[in-house]
Design a protein around this motif. Structure first.
Motif, short mmCIF file in Angstrom:
data_model
loop_
_atom_site.label_atom_id
_atom_site.label_comp_id
_atom_site.label_asym_id
_atom_site.label_seq_id
_atom_site.Cartn_x
_atom_site.Cartn_y
_atom_site.Cartn_z
N THR A 1 -7.84 4.64 7.64
CA THR A 1 -6.38 4.50 7.51
C THR A 1 -5.84 3.72 8.69
O THR A 1 -6.27 3.91 9.83
CB THR A 1 -5.74 5.90 7.41
OG1 THR A 1 -6.06 6.42 6.12
CG2 THR A 1 -4.24 5.87 7.59
N GLU B 1 -8.90 7.24 4.00
CA GLU B 1 -8.25 7.46 2.70
C GLU B 1 -9.16 7.04 1.56
O GLU B 1 -10.06 6.22 1.74
CB GLU B 1 -6.93 6.69 2.63
CG GLU B 1 -7.10 5.17 2.70
CD GLU B 1 -5.85 4.46 3.21
OE1 GLU B 1 -5.43 4.75 4.37
OE2 GLU B 1 -5.32 3.60 2.47
N ARG C 1 0.87 -1.18 0.00
CA ARG C 1 0.00 0.00 0.00
C ARG C 1 0.91 1.23 0.00
O ARG C 1 1.93 1.23 0.68
CB ARG C 1 -0.85 0.07 1.27
CG ARG C 1 -1.77 -1.08 1.46
CD ARG C 1 -2.61 -0.85 2.73
NE ARG C 1 -3.25 -2.10 3.09
CZ ARG C 1 -2.78 -2.93 4.01
NH1 ARG C 1 -1.69 -2.64 4.69
NH2 ARG C 1 -3.38 -4.07 4.26
N SER D 1 -4.80 6.71 -1.67
CA SER D 1 -3.86 5.61 -1.56
C SER D 1 -3.98 4.68 -2.77
O SER D 1 -4.96 4.74 -3.51
CB SER D 1 -4.08 4.83 -0.27
OG SER D 1 -5.37 4.23 -0.28
N ARG E 1 0.36 5.31 0.73
CA ARG E 1 -0.65 6.31 1.08
C ARG E 1 -0.03 7.69 1.03
O ARG E 1 1.01 7.96 1.63
CB ARG E 1 -1.20 6.05 2.49
CG ARG E 1 -2.44 6.90 2.79
CD ARG E 1 -2.59 7.10 4.27
NE ARG E 1 -3.86 7.70 4.66
CZ ARG E 1 -4.10 9.02 4.66
NH1 ARG E 1 -3.17 9.86 4.23
NH2 ARG E 1 -5.25 9.50 5.09
N ASN F 1 0.16 2.50 8.26
CA ASN F 1 -0.35 2.06 6.96
C ASN F 1 -0.61 0.55 6.92
O ASN F 1 -0.61 -0.05 5.83
CB ASN F 1 0.63 2.47 5.85
CG ASN F 1 -0.04 2.68 4.51
OD1 ASN F 1 -1.26 2.87 4.43
ND2 ASN F 1 0.74 2.63 3.44
#
Ligand code: MTE
Length: 326
Positions: A303, A288, A140, A148, A142, A307
């Motif tokens: 979120t 996000e 991921r 993201s 972000r 992360n």
């Protein structure tokens, strides 16, 4: 900040099939050269028709063995990954890099590793591509702005490169310097940031196995707009820590000052760990928008602390006040 995104979907199955083919190619591809880059710059790019730089056998890596490196989230379509970017050297709009970055020449390329090291050195791209086994890692990423993506990167741990230079006991931090060539990068003529783009990590963050030096994505050469020919990906930190088109890695004793810190220290702290509990002065960080998951009306996702990589990296920050060290 809210933007619409192109949503041409690259179905997961198509990617899977392509990845299988790439893997088969890799099995018999020792000595394959970087011909995929030939002609790359000649073709124009546009946000709706993204030109793909092509395949490179060296990047058709096996799945990562690094703990926590693969997330199961749905992949962000290639078209979105390569047309919705932050790369201020090519302009400040999300669509600017895909349109302007064709002037970047990712070959030939070299990085220098210097500062508090026993063996300062310059490494060419061809050597870097062979320095450690390529891995595919689905991370991921972000952005501090609240969006993201989930991207299958190809590369290997940054630690493989740093170890080669033999950091000494004064090497407490690592500074990353991006290319700043006004001939290739029209954006560096503006004063929106202090060029070259500089970012930094603490040495233990830089040496953490999750910290990736990426050379490709979706099994192909990195598109210029994503930071060709090599860029950092630090998945538990806001995207701006992941410097693109790196030319220099400096091991230093004092905490480096990043370009974003210089531009607004109250907004962009050195640590920049993804933390839903610490808001950016202009944006909440509690949720996000996943790019490619429908439009602006798709519900935002909560979120996750670090992360979602807390199990892997939480220990690095034990005892630290994460509100103060934002
Ligand atoms: N690196 C350089 N050299 N210049 C930049 O403007 N933008 C950062 C980071 N690395 C940036 C950079 C920011 S703000 C983000 S969110 C990510 O790159 C975006 O990476 P992506 O466009 O590949 O998604």
């Amino acid at each position: 900040m809210a933007h619409a995104t192109p949503s041409e979907i690259t179905p997961q199955q198509v990617y899977q099939q392509r990845r299988d083919v790439l893997r088969q190619m890799a099995a018999g591809a020792a000595g394959v050269t970087l011909s995929a880059w030939t002609g790359q710059e000649a073709l124009a790019q546009s946000a709706s028709v993204v030109k793909r730089p092509g395949k490179l056998a060296a990047l058709a890596g096996a799945r990562s063995t690094v703990s926590g490196a693969q997330v199961a989230d749905k992949l962000t379509p290639y078209e979105d990954v390569s047309s919705y970017n932050n790369f201020y050297e090519f302009g400040t709009d999300k669509s600017d890099p895909a349109q302007a970055a064709h002037t970047l020449k990712p070959r030939p390329w070299a990085i220098s590793i210097e500062g508090e090291v026993g063996k300062p050195q310059k490494l060419g791209l061809e050597d870097l591509l062979k320095l450690a086994p390529m891995e595919e890692r689905i991370y991921r990423l972000r952005c501090v702005e609240g969006w993201s993506m989930v991207i299958p990167w190809v590369g290997y741990s940054l630690s493989s490169i740093i170890k080669r230079a033999e950091p000494n006991s004064r090497a407490k931090y690592v500074e990353f310097v991006s290319l700043a060539d006004p001939k290739q990068m029209p954006g560096v003529r503006s004063s929106v940031l202090d060029w070259p783009y500089v970012e930094g990590l603490r040495i233990d963050e830089a040496m953490h196995p999750l910290t990736l030096m990426a050379f490709g994505l979706y099994g192909e050469v990195l598109p210029n707009q994503n930071g060709a020919p090599l860029r950092l990906v630090v998945p538990w930190k806001y995207g701006f820590k992941s410097a693109k088109s790196i030319v220099k890695i400096r091991l230093v004793e004092k905490q480096p000052k990043s370009s974003w810190e210089k531009s607004a220290a109250s907004e962009y702290g050195f640590y920049s760990n993804v933390n839903p509990k610490v808001d950016h002065p202009r944006w909440s960080q509690s949720s996000e928008r996943r790019i490619g998951d429908g439009g602006l009306f798709t519900p935002r996702k909560p979120t996750l602390m670090f992360n979602g990589y807390e199990a892997q990296v939480g220990q690095l920050y034990a005892g630290m006040d994460l509100k103060k060290n934002y």
